[in-house]
Every structure is written in structure tokens, then in C-alpha cells.
Design a protein around this motif. Sequence first.
Motif, PDB file in Angstrom:
ATOM      1  N   ALA A 175      -3.587   5.157   6.211  1.00  0.00           N
ATOM      2  CA  ALA A 175      -3.046   4.492   5.030  1.00  0.00           C
ATOM      3  C   ALA A 175      -3.274   2.982   5.087  1.00  0.00           C
ATOM      4  O   ALA A 175      -3.315   2.321   4.046  1.00  0.00           O
ATOM      5  CB  ALA A 175      -1.548   4.795   4.886  1.00  0.00           C
ATOM      6  N   GLN A 176      -3.389   2.430   6.293  1.00  0.00           N
ATOM      7  CA  GLN A 176      -3.678   1.008   6.479  1.00  0.00           C
ATOM      8  C   GLN A 176      -4.830   0.875   7.478  1.00  0.00           C
ATOM      9  O   GLN A 176      -4.725   0.173   8.478  1.00  0.00           O
ATOM     10  CB  GLN A 176      -2.426   0.258   6.993  1.00  0.00           C
ATOM     11  CG  GLN A 176      -1.250   0.240   6.024  1.00  0.00           C
ATOM     12  CD  GLN A 176      -1.493  -0.684   4.840  1.00  0.00           C
ATOM     13  OE1 GLN A 176      -2.597  -1.160   4.617  1.00  0.00           O
ATOM     14  NE2 GLN A 176      -0.450  -0.945   4.077  1.00  0.00           N
ATOM     15  N   SER A 250      -2.689  -6.653   4.546  1.00  0.00           N
ATOM     16  CA  SER A 250      -1.402  -6.231   3.982  1.00  0.00           C
ATOM     17  C   SER A 250      -0.208  -6.798   4.742  1.00  0.00           C
ATOM     18  O   SER A 250       0.900  -6.284   4.621  1.00  0.00           O
ATOM     19  CB  SER A 250      -1.315  -4.696   3.957  1.00  0.00           C
ATOM     20  OG  SER A 250      -1.518  -4.161   5.256  1.00  0.00           O
ATOM     21  N   PRO A 342       1.767   1.156   1.813  1.00  0.00           N
ATOM     22  CA  PRO A 342       0.453   1.302   1.158  1.00  0.00           C
ATOM     23  C   PRO A 342       0.529   1.662  -0.314  1.00  0.00           C
ATOM     24  O   PRO A 342      -0.438   1.446  -1.047  1.00  0.00           O
ATOM     25  CB  PRO A 342      -0.221   2.412   1.971  1.00  0.00           C
ATOM     26  CG  PRO A 342       0.884   3.099   2.707  1.00  0.00           C
ATOM     27  CD  PRO A 342       1.920   2.061   2.959  1.00  0.00           C
TER      28      PRO A 342
END
Length: 360
Positions: A175-176, A250, A342
Motif C-alpha cells: 500500500a506504501q 507520504s 493510503p
Amino acid sequence: MWQGGNQEAVIEGSGGELGGPGSWGLQDAAGLLARASLPIMFPWPLPLGSSALTVLLGALTSLFLWYCYRLGSQDMQALGAGSRAGGVSGIPDVCSQTGPRGPGDPGEGHRAEGLVSRRLRAYARRYSWAGMGRVRRAAQGGSGLTGGTGVLGIQRPGLLFLPDLPSSPFVPRDAQRHDVELLQSSFPAILRDFGAVSWDFSGTTPLPRGWSPPLAPGCYQLLLYQAGRCQPSNCRRCPGAYRALRGLRSFMSANTFGNAGFSVLLPGARLESRCGPTNARVRCHLGLKIPPGCELVVGGEPQCWAEGHCLLVDDSFLHTVAHNGSPEDGPRVVFIVDLWHPNVAGAERQALDFVFAPDP
């Protein structure tokens, strides 16, 4: 008196106006019908009763405009007062069980609920609600602010709960992917940085420069970012870690939910169950030194760290961390970075960065 074009029609009986005293007969019917068919126009200016109605409508309009002005002024005054007082980040800190936690992780959510909601509405008046469905529902109250209840009551963020956000105690690394791969590739440099700032953690000597007071017995941290603010001295001492942080996509580096740094847990130390402030973030744990007997339980699911690998945790779930190893095993050390969840969209991130901006 009724006026129609340039003609004048006065409807009279033999003794007065229609409906008054007097009498009329059938011979008058044709004339009455002809006069009644004339166009009708109201006299100008309006009679006294209509003027009073106009004045009343004007007064009500003025009161409505004054109310709107007062409502907007109060919201903006609260926004300014919150910023001057440190806003949400000024609320006392509550220790996090999984690593660094700064003043941006409030422990008195109910006291901050009104301020957060007003800030969100002030932001929307300035930039609109476009693309911020979850944030808008959070601003409207209910489960959105101060302790929304999630799955089976085990997800209870202390300040901000974004509804309809996919929830899981542990988030897949994919997801990241970019940030996870960057941190894992930086593992040797970050481990060297820890060696440069490490000490014996005996507690018998004053804390070395840069280290925060223990969050709990046997729990220490050195922060490079605290509540969205860079700590220049610590960043200079840890160039490899700082370089990695600067490359993340992020990292929550612009609001008070964002922290990054080294977390140390000594053998025998344990931090009991608690929840983080929001489900809008996930905490990325990069294992640096992981002796046997270390365990992380999030939402009832146990996991363990691995050296050189990342573990993504949603700390809005109840979580407990423990080092059950022996003194000979040494401390457990992880490098923790707060990342955006996310599934939080760009517009939502901008709004939350505005509302939870760090102190200037």
C-alpha cells in the motif's frame, strides 16, 4: 377608487360604494359588469399596511445578514485563537504504545472537538468541500470526532475518525510500496545513525542530548520530527535517516500527527493497550535491533518486527507492545515514521494539514 388605463371607474350604489348602504337594481347590472371588466391596477404608492410590510421584510433581511456575519466572525476568531494558543497541538500529550508521539497526539479529544469542527468548516468556506466527503462527515460530528467506534469497538481514535476509510490493524506493505522500499534500502544508514546517538540506557546518568524523557519505564525516544516540526539538531546528527525522510512521498511532515524517530524499548518494559489519535495515518516501523521475546499486538493480532523490514500499523486500533526478553538480549530498537493512510485522498490531506498545522 379603481384605476384602469386613463379611465376611472367608481362603483357606486345609490347611497355609496359597493358593499355600503344604498340600493341598486337589475337596470344597473350592465353598467356594473362593464366597469368590472376594466383592467385593475393598484394605486402607487402602496397603502400604509403594505409599507409596514416592506419595512418588516427589510428588518428581517438585516437581522439575517447580521447573524451570518456574527457566525462567520465567531468561527474565524476561534480559528485564530486556536492558532495562537497552539491549537490542537497544544493539548497535553498521551504516550503512544508503538513509538514516538509528540504533542500532536492529543489526549483530550472531547475538549478539542469543537475547535477541530470549526477549523474544518472554516477551511471548507475558503476552499470548498470538493473531494472531501469523509472529512466533511467528520466535521459534521457524530462518530467523526472524538472516539469514533470502529470494528468491534477495538478501533477508537482519540481525536479524528474518518468514516468509510478501509480499516485493518496491519496494512500491507504494498500500500506504501515506494516509501517502504526507500526505508528498507536506507536500513544500513539509519542503523549507523542510531549507533552514533545511542547510549547505555541505564537511566543512572542524565539523558544525552536529543533524547526525550522516558514515555514509560524502559521506553525512550529520539525524534527527528515531532508533531510535524523538524528537530534540526537531531536531524543533523542523523543524516542518513533525515535523507530518507526527505525522500518519502507520504510522510505526514506538515501536521501535528506526523512524528519520526528512534524508539527504544528495554527488556521487561511493556506498554499497555491504547489507541492513537486518528485513523488517517499509519505508522511505519523499520526494525533496527529486534531481540527475541519482542511482540506487538494490534487489534488483537500479534506480530513481530524483523530487522531491515518495515511493518505498517494502524495505531487507531488498541495496541500493546512488550519486550519479554532477558537483560542480556539488549533493547528493541525501531525507526518509526508516521505516514498518510493510503486511502486518504489528496484533498483530504490538504484539509487536515490546514486544520492540524504545527505551531509556527
